[in-house]
Design a protein around this motif. Structure first.
Motif, PDB file in Angstrom:
ATOM      1  N   ASN A 177      50.563  38.624  39.922  1.00 14.84           N
ATOM      2  CA  ASN A 177      49.755  37.762  40.788  1.00 14.84           C
ATOM      3  C   ASN A 177      48.340  37.574  40.261  1.00 14.84           C
ATOM      4  N   GLU A 178      47.843  38.590  39.556  1.00 11.02           N
ATOM      5  CA  GLU A 178      46.492  38.548  39.006  1.00 11.02           C
ATOM      6  C   GLU A 178      46.545  38.829  37.507  1.00 11.02           C
ATOM      7  N   PRO A 179      45.747  38.126  36.696  1.00 11.12           N
ATOM      8  CA  PRO A 179      45.791  38.300  35.239  1.00 11.12           C
ATOM      9  C   PRO A 179      45.585  39.744  34.780  1.00 11.12           C
ATOM     10  N   GLU A 180      44.650  40.466  35.439  1.00 10.69           N
ATOM     11  CA  GLU A 180      44.326  41.828  35.008  1.00 10.69           C
ATOM     12  C   GLU A 180      45.426  42.836  35.307  1.00 10.69           C
ATOM     13  N   HIS A 181      46.459  42.431  36.058  1.00 11.81           N
ATOM     14  CA  HIS A 181      47.589  43.314  36.352  1.00 11.81           C
ATOM     15  C   HIS A 181      48.640  43.292  35.250  1.00 11.81           C
ATOM     16  N   TYR A 182      48.476  42.383  34.307  1.00  8.92           N
ATOM     17  CA  TYR A 182      49.430  42.293  33.205  1.00  8.92           C
ATOM     18  C   TYR A 182      48.976  43.202  32.071  1.00  8.92           C
TER      19      TYR A 182
END
Length: 203
Positions: A177-182
């Protein structure tokens, strides 16, 4: 009055266009580039961590041993986005680094596919073998597509746009859902965390 041959004019024009296109995609030291490196036939090979870490380890090697500077990156299931550069006085050019990176990772990943309990092994290797069948540079398997889709970063605005594009890839693909979670991108670095690779942050 001299009349120019229309065919001659067309040939000259096409040579001009091809020259401009070649210059546009040429890579020089000291410049920042947005690159896309893609697996042949867009095969989703990087759905398994074992193959992802070959890419990460190789990029680390390029940073430590060859002077690769990474500003942003994202590894998706079948392609790798990079915003990278090398300093003008670096021994290796960016073209050299990319050539060696693709050569090494291609061989390492194919060897890993052959050793691993890969359910798609036969299908994957058949795709890679077919892709390399008519390429005189390839002995057996072709893993990466030709080229790197190099685009020179010519302004801060263009750089910010490409960093955003790179980091939004897994969001658009509905992986997170959020870029930094990848995990396999530099988005976490830009969010204040610590990612898998050293990244030069652009404010």
């Amino acid at each position: 009055m001299r009349i120019c041959n229309p065919l001659f004019i067309r040939i000259v024009y096409l040579r001009y266009i091809y020259t401009i296109m070649g210059l546009k995609n040429r890579i020089h030291k000291g410049y920042l580039y947005f690159l896309t490196i893609t697996v042949v036939d867009w095969v989703d090979i990087f759905s398994r961590p074992v193959y992802k870490h070959i890419i990460i380890d190789s990029l680390k090697h390029c940073q430590k041993q060859k002077g690769l500077e990474i500003y942003a990156w994202c590894l998706m299931t079948n392609h790798l986005h990079l915003i990278v550069s090398v300093s003008p006085d670096n021994f290796y050019s960016l073209s050299d680094i990319l050539r060696d990176f693709k050569k090494f990772t291609s061989k390492a990943i194919v060897e890993m596919i052959e050793k691993e309990n890969e359910s798609r092994k036969d299908w994957i290797l058949n795709r890679f073998e077919f892709a390399g069948k008519y390429d005189p540079k390839i002995k057996c398997y072709k893993f990466w597509q030709e080229g790197n889709e190099a685009k020179e970063i010519h302004s801060n605005e263009f750089l910010e746009q490409k960093i955003e594009y790179v980091h939004q890839n897994p969001v658009v693909a509905e992986i997170v859902n959020e870029p930094e979670h990848y995990k396999f991108s530099s988005a976490v670095d830009y969010a204040g965390g610590k990612g898998l690779l050293e990244v030069i942050l652009e404010d």
